[in-house]
Motif scaffolding. Structure first.
Motif, PDB file in Angstrom:
ATOM      1  N   UNK A  13       0.835  -1.197  -0.180  1.00  0.00           N
ATOM      2  CA  UNK A  13      -0.089   0.075   0.067  1.00  0.00           C
ATOM      3  C   UNK A  13       0.877   1.319  -0.114  1.00  0.00           C
ATOM      4  N   UNK A  14       2.187   0.951  -0.200  1.00  0.00           N
ATOM      5  CA  UNK A  14       3.114   2.185   0.213  1.00  0.00           C
ATOM      6  C   UNK A  14       4.098   2.430  -1.103  1.00  0.00           C
ATOM      7  N   UNK A  15       3.949   1.319  -1.985  1.00  0.00           N
ATOM      8  CA  UNK A  15       5.320   1.167  -2.880  1.00  0.00           C
ATOM      9  C   UNK A  15       5.246   2.431  -3.943  1.00  0.00           C
ATOM     10  N   UNK A  16       4.105   2.927  -4.089  1.00  0.00           N
ATOM     11  CA  UNK A  16       3.949   4.158  -5.150  1.00  0.00           C
ATOM     12  C   UNK A  16       4.319   5.559  -4.656  1.00  0.00           C
ATOM     13  N   UNK A  17       4.582   5.332  -3.326  1.00  0.00           N
ATOM     14  CA  UNK A  17       5.109   6.884  -2.571  1.00  0.00           C
ATOM     15  C   UNK A  17       6.392   7.043  -2.279  1.00  0.00           C
ATOM     16  N   UNK A  18       6.758   8.185  -2.368  1.00  0.00           N
ATOM     17  CA  UNK A  18       8.220   8.416  -2.286  1.00  0.00           C
ATOM     18  C   UNK A  18       8.881   8.049  -0.605  1.00  0.00           C
ATOM     19  N   UNK A  20      10.805   9.223   1.201  1.00  0.00           N
ATOM     20  CA  UNK A  20      10.782  10.101   2.385  1.00  0.00           C
ATOM     21  C   UNK A  20       9.650  10.522   3.019  1.00  0.00           C
ATOM     22  N   UNK A  21       8.430  10.073   2.616  1.00  0.00           N
ATOM     23  CA  UNK A  21       7.029  10.484   3.240  1.00  0.00           C
ATOM     24  C   UNK A  21       6.711   9.129   4.130  1.00  0.00           C
ATOM     25  N   UNK A  22       7.471   8.057   4.034  1.00  0.00           N
ATOM     26  CA  UNK A  22       7.377   6.954   4.981  1.00  0.00           C
ATOM     27  C   UNK A  22       7.178   7.196   6.382  1.00  0.00           C
ATOM     28  N   UNK A  23       6.690   6.536   7.232  1.00  0.00           N
ATOM     29  CA  UNK A  23       6.628   6.528   8.506  1.00  0.00           C
ATOM     30  C   UNK A  23       7.869   5.839   9.098  1.00  0.00           C
ATOM     31  N   UNK A  24       8.123   5.973  10.361  1.00  0.00           N
ATOM     32  CA  UNK A  24       9.540   5.445  10.824  1.00  0.00           C
ATOM     33  C   UNK A  24       9.414   3.794  10.746  1.00  0.00           C
ATOM     34  N   UNK A  25       8.283   3.339  11.030  1.00  0.00           N
ATOM     35  CA  UNK A  25       7.940   1.779  10.781  1.00  0.00           C
ATOM     36  C   UNK A  25       8.317   1.192   9.311  1.00  0.00           C
ATOM     37  N   UNK A  26       7.601   1.998   8.711  1.00  0.00           N
ATOM     38  CA  UNK A  26       7.848   1.714   7.033  1.00  0.00           C
ATOM     39  C   UNK A  26       9.172   1.987   6.546  1.00  0.00           C
ATOM     40  N   UNK A  27       9.914   2.990   7.290  1.00  0.00           N
ATOM     41  CA  UNK A  27      11.294   3.053   6.571  1.00  0.00           C
ATOM     42  C   UNK A  27      12.063   1.761   7.037  1.00  0.00           C
ATOM     43  N   UNK A  28      11.908   1.330   8.290  1.00  0.00           N
ATOM     44  CA  UNK A  28      12.516   0.056   8.769  1.00  0.00           C
ATOM     45  C   UNK A  28      12.211  -0.993   7.928  1.00  0.00           C
ATOM     46  N   UNK A  29      11.058  -1.235   7.689  1.00  0.00           N
ATOM     47  CA  UNK A  29      10.468  -2.236   6.592  1.00  0.00           C
ATOM     48  C   UNK A  29      11.119  -2.189   5.426  1.00  0.00           C
ATOM     49  N   UNK A  30      11.335  -0.936   4.981  1.00  0.00           N
ATOM     50  CA  UNK A  30      11.950  -0.989   3.492  1.00  0.00           C
ATOM     51  C   UNK A  30      13.369  -1.410   3.549  1.00  0.00           C
ATOM     52  N   UNK A  31      13.885  -0.684   4.609  1.00  0.00           N
ATOM     53  CA  UNK A  31      15.483  -1.025   4.793  1.00  0.00           C
ATOM     54  C   UNK A  31      15.744  -2.577   4.912  1.00  0.00           C
ATOM     55  N   UNK A  32      14.803  -3.330   5.654  1.00  0.00           N
ATOM     56  CA  UNK A  32      14.881  -4.920   5.679  1.00  0.00           C
ATOM     57  C   UNK A  32      14.627  -5.442   4.260  1.00  0.00           C
TER      58      UNK A  32
END
Length: 227
Positions: A13-18, A20-32
């Motif tokens: 639900x977030x893959x089309x967004x930049x 930089x607009x992710x929440x902290x939790x989603x940024x951690x998910x992206x890093x993983x």
């Protein structure tokens, strides 16, 4: 592969967004997700769940555990003892930039633990003195750590007693000494870490040398190391 990892990390639900607009939790998910994409055999992770909410933290732990089940080796650094306990098969503690020990959680508890911790709660209105004296006399070198109304915490050196002996003694004396409830636990990983960090005299050079030798033998028998 990209779509699979997106769904695995619940980012569809977030893959089309930049990012930089992710929440902290989603940024951690992206890093993983970035670390796992391409199915690498070895993955290095630095504080993978720092700053996330408990739900996201447990979600990421499940992802990491599944990754190890698929045959990957994870090497991660963390200050969260809960995280280490949840996802690790082997643990190393570093102090001053040096590895001070290496082994399974149970190995570290058995090797460097300060014994068993017994927490006893006596019945309301009962005198806790007899229960306290019973435990202190029953187990050699046991020590009262804390006492408050009808609750007491006692440490028993594990090298001098078996778990079964402690449980049997408490069970046999439960009715006589008005013990309402009790628990027995080993030294926690956090306590072992603090012990190393403070450089307690109980851990001498011979102990550390022995542990390194044991760790080297263990690594030789294993094709991979998960920390």
């Amino acid at each position: 592969a990209v779509e699979r990892i997106i769904y695995k990390l619940d980012l569809q639900n977030h893959c089309e967004r930049a990012c930089g607009t992710y929440s902290g939790g989603n940024k951690r998910k992206l890093s993983t997700a970035m670390a796992l994409i391409g199915d690498p055999g070895v993955v290095f992770l630095d504080e993978p769940t720092t700053g996330v909410d408990p739900k996201t933290r447990r979600f990421l732990w499940d992802v990491l555990i599944k990754a190890t089940a698929e045959g990957r080796t994870l090497v991660l650094t963390s200050h969260s003892m809960d995280e280490i306990t949840a996802v690790s098969t082997r643990v190393t503690i570093m102090v001053g930039g040096k590895m001070r020990c290496l082994g399974s959680l149970q190995h570290l508890r058995s090797r460097f633990g300060q014994g068993l911790t017994v927490i006893v709660k006596t019945e309301k209105g009962a005198d806790p003195g007899p229960a306290k004296n019973f435990i202190l006399h029953e187990f050699e070198d046991s020590e009262l750590i804390e006492e408050h109304t009808n609750m007491m915490t006692i440490r028993i050196p594990q090298k001098k007693v078996l778990w079964s002996q402690v449980f049997k003694a408490l069970q046999d004396g439960q009715q006589r000494y008005h013990i309402e409830d009790y628990s027995v636990s080993q030294t926690s990983l956090e306590q072992i870490f603090i012990m190393f960090a403070h450089g307690q005299e109980a851990i001498n050079d011979s102990d550390l040398n022995y542990d390194r030798e044991a760790a080297e033998e263990e690594l030789e028998r294993s094709s991979s190391m998960k920390i």
